[in-house]
Design a protein around this motif. Structure first.
Motif, mmCIF file in Angstrom:
data_model
loop_
_atom_site.group_PDB
_atom_site.id
_atom_site.type_symbol
_atom_site.label_atom_id
_atom_site.label_comp_id
_atom_site.label_asym_id
_atom_site.label_seq_id
_atom_site.Cartn_x
_atom_site.Cartn_y
_atom_site.Cartn_z
ATOM 1 N N GLY A 149 28.663 -36.849 -28.944
ATOM 2 C CA GLY A 149 28.020 -35.466 -28.929
ATOM 3 C C GLY A 149 27.363 -34.538 -27.858
ATOM 4 O O GLY A 149 27.627 -33.347 -27.914
ATOM 5 N N GLU A 158 30.202 -30.006 -26.363
ATOM 6 C CA GLU A 158 29.675 -28.555 -26.078
ATOM 7 C C GLU A 158 30.562 -28.392 -24.682
ATOM 8 O O GLU A 158 30.829 -27.338 -23.986
ATOM 9 C CB GLU A 158 28.718 -28.023 -25.723
ATOM 10 C CG GLU A 158 27.661 -28.046 -27.011
ATOM 11 C CD GLU A 158 26.428 -27.986 -27.061
ATOM 12 O OE1 GLU A 158 25.807 -27.020 -26.609
ATOM 13 O OE2 GLU A 158 25.788 -29.205 -27.249
ATOM 14 N N PHE A 194 34.244 -38.870 -31.774
ATOM 15 C CA PHE A 194 35.189 -39.793 -32.233
ATOM 16 C C PHE A 194 35.014 -39.758 -33.722
ATOM 17 O O PHE A 194 36.234 -39.812 -34.256
ATOM 18 C CB PHE A 194 34.521 -41.096 -31.935
ATOM 19 C CG PHE A 194 34.816 -41.583 -30.479
ATOM 20 C CD1 PHE A 194 35.901 -42.187 -29.963
ATOM 21 C CD2 PHE A 194 33.587 -41.353 -29.745
ATOM 22 C CE1 PHE A 194 35.989 -42.244 -28.795
ATOM 23 C CE2 PHE A 194 33.842 -41.742 -28.387
ATOM 24 C CZ PHE A 194 34.732 -42.172 -27.792
ATOM 25 N N GLN A 217 27.356 -44.257 -23.765
ATOM 26 C CA GLN A 217 28.372 -44.813 -24.473
ATOM 27 C C GLN A 217 29.588 -44.028 -24.042
ATOM 28 O O GLN A 217 30.635 -44.467 -24.303
ATOM 29 C CB GLN A 217 28.128 -44.532 -26.081
ATOM 30 C CG GLN A 217 26.876 -45.360 -26.610
ATOM 31 C CD GLN A 217 26.953 -45.064 -27.965
ATOM 32 O OE1 GLN A 217 27.295 -45.493 -28.731
ATOM 33 N NE2 GLN A 217 25.937 -44.153 -28.260
ATOM 34 N N HIS A 248 30.150 -48.478 -22.226
ATOM 35 C CA HIS A 248 31.497 -48.843 -22.936
ATOM 36 C C HIS A 248 32.588 -48.633 -21.664
ATOM 37 O O HIS A 248 33.653 -48.508 -22.078
ATOM 38 C CB HIS A 248 31.468 -47.881 -23.841
ATOM 39 C CG HIS A 248 31.073 -48.164 -25.271
ATOM 40 N ND1 HIS A 248 30.804 -47.419 -26.029
ATOM 41 C CD2 HIS A 248 30.309 -49.221 -25.262
ATOM 42 C CE1 HIS A 248 29.676 -47.763 -27.052
ATOM 43 N NE2 HIS A 248 29.596 -49.187 -26.590
ATOM 44 N N PHE A 306 37.099 -52.390 -28.695
ATOM 45 C CA PHE A 306 36.471 -53.023 -29.851
ATOM 46 C C PHE A 306 36.583 -54.451 -29.852
ATOM 47 O O PHE A 306 37.610 -54.823 -29.606
ATOM 48 C CB PHE A 306 36.708 -52.177 -31.010
ATOM 49 C CG PHE A 306 36.479 -50.999 -31.376
ATOM 50 C CD1 PHE A 306 35.141 -50.538 -32.323
ATOM 51 C CD2 PHE A 306 36.999 -49.767 -30.898
ATOM 52 C CE1 PHE A 306 34.726 -49.488 -32.110
ATOM 53 C CE2 PHE A 306 36.585 -48.429 -31.045
ATOM 54 C CZ PHE A 306 35.275 -48.347 -31.757
ATOM 55 N N THR A 316 24.819 -39.049 -30.889
ATOM 56 C CA THR A 316 25.472 -40.434 -31.436
ATOM 57 C C THR A 316 25.546 -40.497 -32.683
ATOM 58 O O THR A 316 24.188 -40.655 -33.385
ATOM 59 C CB THR A 316 25.277 -41.636 -30.452
ATOM 60 O OG1 THR A 316 25.972 -42.827 -30.920
ATOM 61 C CG2 THR A 316 23.821 -41.911 -30.275
ATOM 62 N N GLY A 370 25.203 -43.414 -34.489
ATOM 63 C CA GLY A 370 24.350 -44.719 -34.863
ATOM 64 C C GLY A 370 25.223 -45.450 -35.784
ATOM 65 O O GLY A 370 24.800 -46.320 -36.464
ATOM 66 N N VAL A 392 27.936 -47.541 -34.037
ATOM 67 C CA VAL A 392 28.561 -48.532 -33.213
ATOM 68 C C VAL A 392 27.417 -49.264 -32.742
ATOM 69 O O VAL A 392 26.522 -48.859 -32.154
ATOM 70 C CB VAL A 392 29.346 -47.832 -32.196
ATOM 71 C CG1 VAL A 392 29.878 -48.912 -31.445
ATOM 72 C CG2 VAL A 392 30.557 -47.263 -32.711
ATOM 73 N N VAL A 435 18.521 -36.229 -30.972
ATOM 74 C CA VAL A 435 18.595 -34.748 -30.801
ATOM 75 C C VAL A 435 20.387 -34.830 -31.048
ATOM 76 O O VAL A 435 21.021 -35.240 -30.472
ATOM 77 C CB VAL A 435 18.500 -34.314 -29.349
ATOM 78 C CG1 VAL A 435 19.024 -33.013 -29.319
ATOM 79 C CG2 VAL A 435 17.079 -34.365 -28.818
ATOM 80 N N GLY A 436 20.431 -34.042 -32.181
ATOM 81 C CA GLY A 436 21.757 -33.756 -32.625
ATOM 82 C C GLY A 436 21.865 -32.758 -33.940
ATOM 83 O O GLY A 436 20.870 -32.751 -34.277
ATOM 84 N N GLU A 495 23.151 -33.204 -36.635
ATOM 85 C CA GLU A 495 22.936 -34.033 -38.097
ATOM 86 C C GLU A 495 22.157 -35.346 -37.770
ATOM 87 O O GLU A 495 22.350 -35.896 -36.713
ATOM 88 C CB GLU A 495 24.141 -34.088 -38.831
ATOM 89 C CG GLU A 495 25.116 -34.745 -38.037
ATOM 90 C CD GLU A 495 26.595 -34.830 -38.347
ATOM 91 O OE1 GLU A 495 26.792 -33.852 -39.176
ATOM 92 O OE2 GLU A 495 27.405 -35.335 -37.965
ATOM 93 N N ARG A 502 22.113 -28.534 -31.448
ATOM 94 C CA ARG A 502 23.155 -28.738 -30.489
ATOM 95 C C ARG A 502 22.345 -29.249 -29.315
ATOM 96 O O ARG A 502 21.552 -28.752 -28.929
ATOM 97 C CB ARG A 502 24.277 -27.976 -30.391
ATOM 98 C CG ARG A 502 24.907 -27.362 -31.615
ATOM 99 C CD ARG A 502 26.020 -26.769 -31.527
ATOM 100 N NE ARG A 502 25.745 -25.723 -30.559
ATOM 101 C CZ ARG A 502 26.612 -24.875 -30.173
ATOM 102 N NH1 ARG A 502 27.920 -24.566 -30.691
ATOM 103 N NH2 ARG A 502 26.650 -23.738 -29.164
#
Ligand code: APR
Length: 237
Positions: free
Chosen positions: A19, A23, A29, A96, A114, A159, A184, A186, A188, A208-209, A211, A226
């Motif tokens: 996330g 921007e 993903f 990540q 990652h 993965f 993110t 939440g 993974v 922070v995001g 949603e 955002r």
């Protein structure tokens, strides 16, 4: 917009996900236009996919290299670089993300759990260190070889593989008094567990995001917005 106070004794651990680069034009993903659209994860991002069809895996990550190279850091990346400049070694960033937008915004105390798009490594895990590699491969014949002779694979953690530097991450979380998680879903693991580890260590936890993430209930504050708008000016000192 609420503000989050940071005291001279605070140590801040930041976890970022796709996330924060949204921007900058890099798709997340799990959005409907996400990166996996048109590609099943098991076709491009698993050890089995690599064994079965390395050409397809390199085609996928070459496209992501190109997109990453064309993107620019946004105000959220710069806000975290500013926070690091203010806090010094009381700041640690775990991302990540495999893009290099944090580095290009000026972050230095960071770890890519990652892996990194701009590196490749030996497919046989021969022990030689990863190499810098920004090549956009057009076919498998162009892909370089490790000095041991094996083919280079993307540095990306597929993965089913263990994320990088987990011991260092655990140590940094244990020392932190404030955990900030940005962009993110939440979904993974183990990254989705970091907030729980931080709570067990007594830290305040802020998300922070736009949603709430799946693990929203573990956060002491959820700032809905955002990242590029919410992060600059979020902290008071
Ligand atoms: N600012 C902040 N957050 C945002 C923004 C934005 N502008 N736009 C979207 N988001 C949020 C979404 O609400 C979502 O919760 O970013 C999150 C992106 O979630 P995912 O697509 O699941 O990405 P992430 O959590 O980073 O995925 C974790 O999954 O496929 C793997 O290895 C890959 O590192 C990746 C891991």
């Amino acid at each position: 917009m609420p503000t989050i106070p940071i005291t001279p004794n605070d140590r801040v651990f930041v976890l970022t996900g796709a996330g924060i680069s949204a921007e900058s034009g890099l798709p997340t993903f799990r959005a409907s236009d996400g990166l996996w659209a048109g590609h099943r994860i098991e076709d491009v991002c698993t050890p089995e996919a690599w064994q079965r069809n390395p050409a397809l895996v390199w085609e996928f990550y070459s496209a992501r290299r190109l997109a990453g190279q064309q993107a620019e850091p946004n105000p959220a990346h710069f806000a975290l670089a500013d926070l690091e400049a203010r806090l010094g070694d009381r700041f640690f960033l775990c991302t990540q993300n495999v893009d290099d937008l944090h580095e290009r915004a000026g972050s230095t105390r960071l770890l890519h759990m990652h892996g990194e798009l701009a590196k490749s490594r030996c497919e046989q895990n021969c022990g030689r260190p990863p190499v810098q590699d920004r090549t956009i491969y057009r076919n498998l014949a162009e892909v370089g070889r490790c000095t041991c002779g094996a083919r280079l694979r993307p540095h990306i953690v597929f993965f089913g593989e263990i994320p990088l530097d987990m011991d260092r991450i655990q140590q940094q979380i244990d020392r932190a008094s404030l955990m900030l998680v940005v962009g993110t879903s939440g979904s993974v693991y183990p990254a989705a567990n970091f907030v729980h580890w931080a709570r067990m260590a007594g830290a305040r936890t802020v998300y922070v995001g736009p949603e709430p993430p799946l693990n929203a209930s573990a956060f002491t504050h959820v700032v809905e917005g955002r990242a590029g708008q919410a992060l600059p000016g979020l902290f008071t000192f």
